[in-house]
Design a protein around this motif. Structure first.
Motif, PDB file in Angstrom:
ATOM      1  N   LYS A  12       0.816  -1.230  -0.070  1.00 15.32           N
ATOM      2  CA  LYS A  12      -0.032   0.022   0.048  1.00 15.32           C
ATOM      3  C   LYS A  12       0.824   1.208  -0.033  1.00 15.32           C
ATOM      4  N   LYS A  13       1.939   1.233   0.908  1.00  8.11           N
ATOM      5  CA  LYS A  13       2.881   2.125   0.684  1.00  8.11           C
ATOM      6  C   LYS A  13       3.603   2.561  -0.517  1.00  8.11           C
ATOM      7  N   LEU A  14       3.905   1.481  -1.319  1.00  8.58           N
ATOM      8  CA  LEU A  14       4.679   1.428  -2.543  1.00  8.58           C
ATOM      9  C   LEU A  14       3.340   1.907  -3.639  1.00  8.58           C
ATOM     10  N   ASN A  15       2.085   2.045  -3.225  1.00  6.37           N
ATOM     11  CA  ASN A  15       0.953   2.139  -4.216  1.00  6.37           C
ATOM     12  C   ASN A  15       1.009   0.961  -5.226  1.00  6.37           C
ATOM     13  N   LYS A  16       1.055  -0.080  -4.769  1.00  5.54           N
ATOM     14  CA  LYS A  16       1.000  -1.378  -5.528  1.00  5.54           C
ATOM     15  C   LYS A  16      -0.136  -2.303  -5.206  1.00  5.54           C
ATOM     16  N   THR A  17      -0.785  -2.981  -6.113  1.00  5.61           N
ATOM     17  CA  THR A  17      -1.824  -3.614  -5.925  1.00  5.61           C
ATOM     18  C   THR A  17      -1.484  -5.159  -5.711  1.00  5.61           C
ATOM     19  N   ASP A  18      -0.189  -5.515  -6.327  1.00  2.00           N
ATOM     20  CA  ASP A  18       0.107  -6.934  -6.328  1.00  2.00           C
ATOM     21  C   ASP A  18       1.534  -6.778  -6.648  1.00  2.00           C
ATOM     22  N   SER A  19       2.451  -8.001  -6.568  1.00  2.00           N
ATOM     23  CA  SER A  19       3.716  -8.122  -6.528  1.00  2.00           C
ATOM     24  C   SER A  19       4.453  -7.914  -7.887  1.00  2.00           C
ATOM     25  N   VAL A  20       3.516  -7.821  -8.946  1.00  4.75           N
ATOM     26  CA  VAL A  20       3.945  -7.805 -10.370  1.00  4.75           C
ATOM     27  C   VAL A  20       5.131  -6.485 -10.300  1.00  4.75           C
ATOM     28  N   GLY A  21       4.380  -5.501  -9.963  1.00  2.23           N
ATOM     29  CA  GLY A  21       5.190  -4.237  -9.888  1.00  2.23           C
ATOM     30  C   GLY A  21       6.316  -4.116  -9.326  1.00  2.23           C
ATOM     31  N   LEU A  22       6.811  -5.123  -8.589  1.00  3.02           N
ATOM     32  CA  LEU A  22       7.905  -4.887  -7.722  1.00  3.02           C
ATOM     33  C   LEU A  22       9.309  -5.328  -8.497  1.00  3.02           C
ATOM     34  N   ASP A  23       9.493  -5.057  -9.460  1.00  4.41           N
ATOM     35  CA  ASP A  23      10.588  -5.357 -10.153  1.00  4.41           C
ATOM     36  C   ASP A  23      11.897  -4.290  -9.992  1.00  4.41           C
ATOM     37  N   ARG A  24      12.714  -4.497 -10.945  1.00  6.82           N
ATOM     38  CA  ARG A  24      14.023  -3.679 -10.835  1.00  6.82           C
ATOM     39  C   ARG A  24      13.936  -2.729 -11.609  1.00  6.82           C
ATOM     40  N   ARG A  25      12.992  -2.148 -12.304  1.00  7.43           N
ATOM     41  CA  ARG A  25      12.987  -1.053 -13.207  1.00  7.43           C
ATOM     42  C   ARG A  25      13.422   0.351 -12.362  1.00  7.43           C
ATOM     43  N   LEU A  26      13.736   1.237 -13.027  1.00  7.83           N
ATOM     44  CA  LEU A  26      13.894   2.507 -12.431  1.00  7.83           C
ATOM     45  C   LEU A  26      12.732   3.100 -12.028  1.00  7.83           C
ATOM     46  N   ARG A  27      12.648   3.904 -10.699  1.00  5.14           N
ATOM     47  CA  ARG A  27      11.412   4.217 -10.140  1.00  5.14           C
ATOM     48  C   ARG A  27      11.205   5.463 -10.137  1.00  5.14           C
ATOM     49  N   ALA A  28      10.103   6.072 -10.394  1.00  3.60           N
ATOM     50  CA  ALA A  28       9.831   7.306 -10.158  1.00  3.60           C
ATOM     51  C   ALA A  28       9.269   7.998  -8.807  1.00  3.60           C
ATOM     52  N   ALA A  29       9.775   8.972  -8.499  1.00  3.66           N
ATOM     53  CA  ALA A  29       9.564   9.253  -7.112  1.00  3.66           C
ATOM     54  C   ALA A  29       8.123   9.669  -6.733  1.00  3.66           C
ATOM     55  N   GLY A  30       7.688   9.353  -5.494  1.00  5.21           N
ATOM     56  CA  GLY A  30       6.195   9.602  -5.236  1.00  5.21           C
ATOM     57  C   GLY A  30       5.708  11.121  -5.544  1.00  5.21           C
ATOM     58  N   GLY A  31       4.447  11.187  -6.160  1.00  5.85           N
ATOM     59  CA  GLY A  31       3.932  12.661  -6.731  1.00  5.85           C
ATOM     60  C   GLY A  31       4.365  12.779  -7.875  1.00  5.85           C
ATOM     61  N   ALA A  32       5.179  11.842  -8.672  1.00  7.48           N
ATOM     62  CA  ALA A  32       5.647  12.197 -10.125  1.00  7.48           C
ATOM     63  C   ALA A  32       4.330  12.263 -11.147  1.00  7.48           C
ATOM     64  N   PRO A  33       4.477  12.733 -12.165  1.00  7.18           N
ATOM     65  CA  PRO A  33       3.485  12.556 -13.240  1.00  7.18           C
ATOM     66  C   PRO A  33       3.116  11.084 -13.402  1.00  7.18           C
ATOM     67  N   PRO A  34       1.861  10.864 -14.052  1.00  6.37           N
ATOM     68  CA  PRO A  34       1.458   9.466 -14.187  1.00  6.37           C
ATOM     69  C   PRO A  34       2.252   8.692 -15.160  1.00  6.37           C
ATOM     70  N   ASN A  35       3.170   9.324 -16.152  1.00  3.04           N
ATOM     71  CA  ASN A  35       4.025   8.730 -17.059  1.00  3.04           C
ATOM     72  C   ASN A  35       5.288   8.757 -16.759  1.00  3.04           C
ATOM     73  N   ALA A  89       6.902   6.828 -14.581  1.00  5.16           N
ATOM     74  CA  ALA A  89       7.633   5.481 -14.350  1.00  5.16           C
ATOM     75  C   ALA A  89       7.987   4.707 -15.803  1.00  5.16           C
ATOM     76  N   ARG A  90       7.035   4.977 -16.567  1.00  6.33           N
ATOM     77  CA  ARG A  90       7.137   4.515 -18.033  1.00  6.33           C
ATOM     78  C   ARG A  90       8.103   5.232 -18.777  1.00  6.33           C
ATOM     79  N   SER A  91       8.242   6.518 -18.472  1.00 10.75           N
ATOM     80  CA  SER A  91       9.600   7.350 -19.032  1.00 10.75           C
ATOM     81  C   SER A  91      10.791   6.547 -18.349  1.00 10.75           C
ATOM     82  N   ALA A  92      10.886   6.273 -17.223  1.00  7.92           N
ATOM     83  CA  ALA A  92      11.816   5.684 -16.674  1.00  7.92           C
ATOM     84  C   ALA A  92      12.403   4.603 -17.129  1.00  7.92           C
ATOM     85  N   SER A  93      11.160   3.459 -17.491  1.00  6.79           N
ATOM     86  CA  SER A  93      11.487   2.344 -17.951  1.00  6.79           C
ATOM     87  C   SER A  93      11.890   2.495 -19.420  1.00  6.79           C
TER      88      SER A  93
END
Length: 145
Positions: free
Chosen positions: A14-37, A39-43
């Motif tokens: 919940k703190k990570l704003n994830k609903t399942d474990s699929v999102g817990l990979d090793r992609r670059l992560r965007a800081a909290g409060g970042a624009p919706p896109n 995380a995709r820009s980081a990947s």
């Protein structure tokens, strides 16, 4: 206890704003409060750099193989045999790093990452990094005396 562990896991998700474990990979992560896109820009950024690294290590592998084909022709001394063996292992290491970056590309480039491929990347990392210990140690002993 198991219940406390599950509760703390849900809290973490919940703190990570994830609903399942699929999102817990090793992609670059965007800081909290970042624009919706973000995380995709980081990947996409990771995908770009992973591709550049894979190309670089495949090139190093090819160059090293050609170099070892030339330098391993005459193996009349222990020193030449050792240098040939170390060079071949170094070539294998470069191929391994290229493979690792290819596996990272599989995770980073699609819109939804493939976290299963990260297991293969971890195994490749262990195998190919392990192959570099002997030549690295030998070259260190030679260079640091």
């Amino acid at each position: 206890t198991k219940h406390k562990h599950q509760k703390s896991w849900r809290h973490l998700m919940k703190k990570l704003n994830k609903t399942d474990s699929v999102g817990l990979d090793r992609r670059l992560r965007a800081a909290g409060g970042a624009p919706p896109n973000a995380a995709r820009s980081a990947s996409i950024t990771s995908c770009f750099f992973d591709t550049q690294a894979a190309i670089s290590f495949f090139a190093r592998f090819g160059i090293q193989v050609v170099q070892e084909m030339k330098s391993c022709v005459i193996l009349d001394t222990d020193s030449r045999r050792a240098n040939c063996a170390w060079g071949i292992m170094y070539a294998i290491q470069n191929m391994g790093w290229a493979v690792e970056y290819i596996l990272q590309i599989i995770n980073d480039c699609p819109a939804i990452g493939n976290t299963d491929v990260l297991c293969a990347e971890d195994i490749a990392d262990l195998v190919f990094t392990g192959s570099s210990f002997m030549p690295a140690g030998a070259w260190m002993a030679s260079s640091c005396t």
